[in-house]
Design an enzyme around this catalytic site. Structure first.
Site, PDB file in Angstrom:
ATOM      1  N   ARG A  26       0.941  -1.188  -0.025  1.00 12.30           N
ATOM      2  CA  ARG A  26      -0.059  -0.049  -0.073  1.00 12.30           C
ATOM      3  C   ARG A  26       0.890   1.393  -0.085  1.00 12.30           C
ATOM      4  O   ARG A  26       0.264   2.298   0.434  1.00 12.30           O
ATOM      5  CB  ARG A  26      -1.056   0.099   1.246  1.00 12.30           C
ATOM      6  CG  ARG A  26      -0.392  -0.090   2.531  1.00 12.30           C
ATOM      7  CD  ARG A  26      -1.547   0.237   3.633  1.00 12.30           C
ATOM      8  NE  ARG A  26      -2.122   1.423   3.308  1.00 12.30           N
ATOM      9  CZ  ARG A  26      -3.447   1.643   3.040  1.00 12.30           C
ATOM     10  NH1 ARG A  26      -4.096   0.433   2.819  1.00 12.30           N
ATOM     11  NH2 ARG A  26      -4.102   2.807   3.292  1.00 12.30           N
ATOM     12  N   THR A  81     -13.227   6.253  20.948  1.00 13.74           N
ATOM     13  CA  THR A  81     -14.474   7.119  22.093  1.00 13.74           C
ATOM     14  C   THR A  81     -15.710   6.375  22.145  1.00 13.74           C
ATOM     15  O   THR A  81     -16.406   5.992  21.023  1.00 13.74           O
ATOM     16  CB  THR A  81     -14.690   8.501  21.466  1.00 13.74           C
ATOM     17  OG1 THR A  81     -13.546   9.174  21.249  1.00 13.74           O
ATOM     18  CG2 THR A  81     -15.532   9.236  22.364  1.00 13.74           C
ATOM     19  N   HIS A 116      -6.088   7.480   7.215  1.00 12.74           N
ATOM     20  CA  HIS A 116      -6.414   6.866   5.841  1.00 12.74           C
ATOM     21  C   HIS A 116      -4.938   6.322   5.313  1.00 12.74           C
ATOM     22  O   HIS A 116      -5.082   5.327   4.499  1.00 12.74           O
ATOM     23  CB  HIS A 116      -7.177   7.753   4.926  1.00 12.74           C
ATOM     24  CG  HIS A 116      -8.112   6.827   3.852  1.00 12.74           C
ATOM     25  ND1 HIS A 116      -7.991   5.546   3.715  1.00 12.74           N
ATOM     26  CD2 HIS A 116      -9.006   7.169   3.017  1.00 12.74           C
ATOM     27  CE1 HIS A 116      -8.709   5.213   2.789  1.00 12.74           C
ATOM     28  NE2 HIS A 116      -9.525   6.462   2.417  1.00 12.74           N
ATOM     29  N   ASP A 152      -7.786   1.684   5.904  1.00 12.04           N
ATOM     30  CA  ASP A 152      -8.866   1.735   5.067  1.00 12.04           C
ATOM     31  C   ASP A 152      -9.923   1.362   5.725  1.00 12.04           C
ATOM     32  O   ASP A 152     -10.097   0.788   7.062  1.00 12.04           O
ATOM     33  CB  ASP A 152      -8.591   0.936   3.704  1.00 12.04           C
ATOM     34  CG  ASP A 152      -7.422   1.405   2.914  1.00 12.04           C
ATOM     35  OD1 ASP A 152      -6.981   2.931   3.068  1.00 12.04           O
ATOM     36  OD2 ASP A 152      -6.709   0.731   2.272  1.00 12.04           O
TER      37      ASP A 152
END
Length: 211
Positions: free
Chosen positions: A13, A165, A186, A190
């Protein structure tokens, strides 16, 4: 604690990483609901139980343990510990504490109680000092359930670690649901990775407290 550098030249990636880190900096959040019935049925305190479940799942996936070092090089920690908030009713402020993670739930709870006894009453924002680099933030808003939640970080485009959270849990039929928001970068994470994380987290909770 080990920090392993990513070989960007051979990383599948690398193009996505450079795109979302430098060309189009992008962070995002996803909010979902978790069935926490097994934790409540076990009679366990929800906050430390969820801290352990989230931490256990974080250890499963390198993309949730990635960070940039001081020189901007990408790597991932061998282990992360939760750094969580504690609310003070009298001052209506909070403090940050961290507890060393261990897969053994009973031992983690012992460490959590010990940290709460030592530092829980300290009103400074950093109640327990010497927070290690390999920690990730967790907080809880127990007064309200929510369907969406996101943080706006001024320098968030260089922050790669996940932020969790939790909100107020509610009863739905015979089950109990807890809202959880996950904020990620990002460049390293993903939608697929977030969904896989949530699937594994649900399995951890369903098998609570596990082996």
């Amino acid at each position: 604690m080990e920090f392993t550098y990513v070989d960007l030249a051979h990383w599948a990636r690398q193009e996505h990483y450079h795109h979302y880190l430098s060309q189009v900096p992008c962070t995002y959040s996803m909010t979902t609901r978790l069935d926490i019935t097994p934790i409540l049925q076990a009679g366990q305190s929800l906050y430390p139980a969820m801290l352990h479940c989230i931490s256990k799942t974080v250890q499963m996936h390198a993309e949730f343990r990635m960070e940039l070092d001081a020189d901007g090089r990408l790597g991932y920690y061998s282990r992360l510990h939760p750094c969580y908030t504690v609310f003070h009713k009298d001052t209506e402020t909070f403090s940050n504490l961290w507890t060393e993670y261990t897969e053994d739930y009973a031992e983690f709870c012992r460490r959590y109680r010990q940290d709460m006894e030592r530092y829980g009453g300290i009103k400074a924002m950093q109640a327990k000092l010497d927070t290690p680099a390999n920690t990730f933030p967790v907080s809880m808003v127990p007064w309200e359930s929510f369907d969406g939640f996101n943080l706006n970080l001024q320098k968030g485009y260089q922050y790669l670690l996940p932020i969790f959270t939790m909100g107020k849990y509610t009863r739905v039929g015979e089950r109990y649901e807890l809202p959880l928001s996950i904020q990620v970068h990002h460049a390293v994470c993903d939608g697929f990775h977030v969904c896989r994380f949530l699937s594994d987290l649900r399995a951890v909770i369903a098998n609570f407290p596990g082996e």
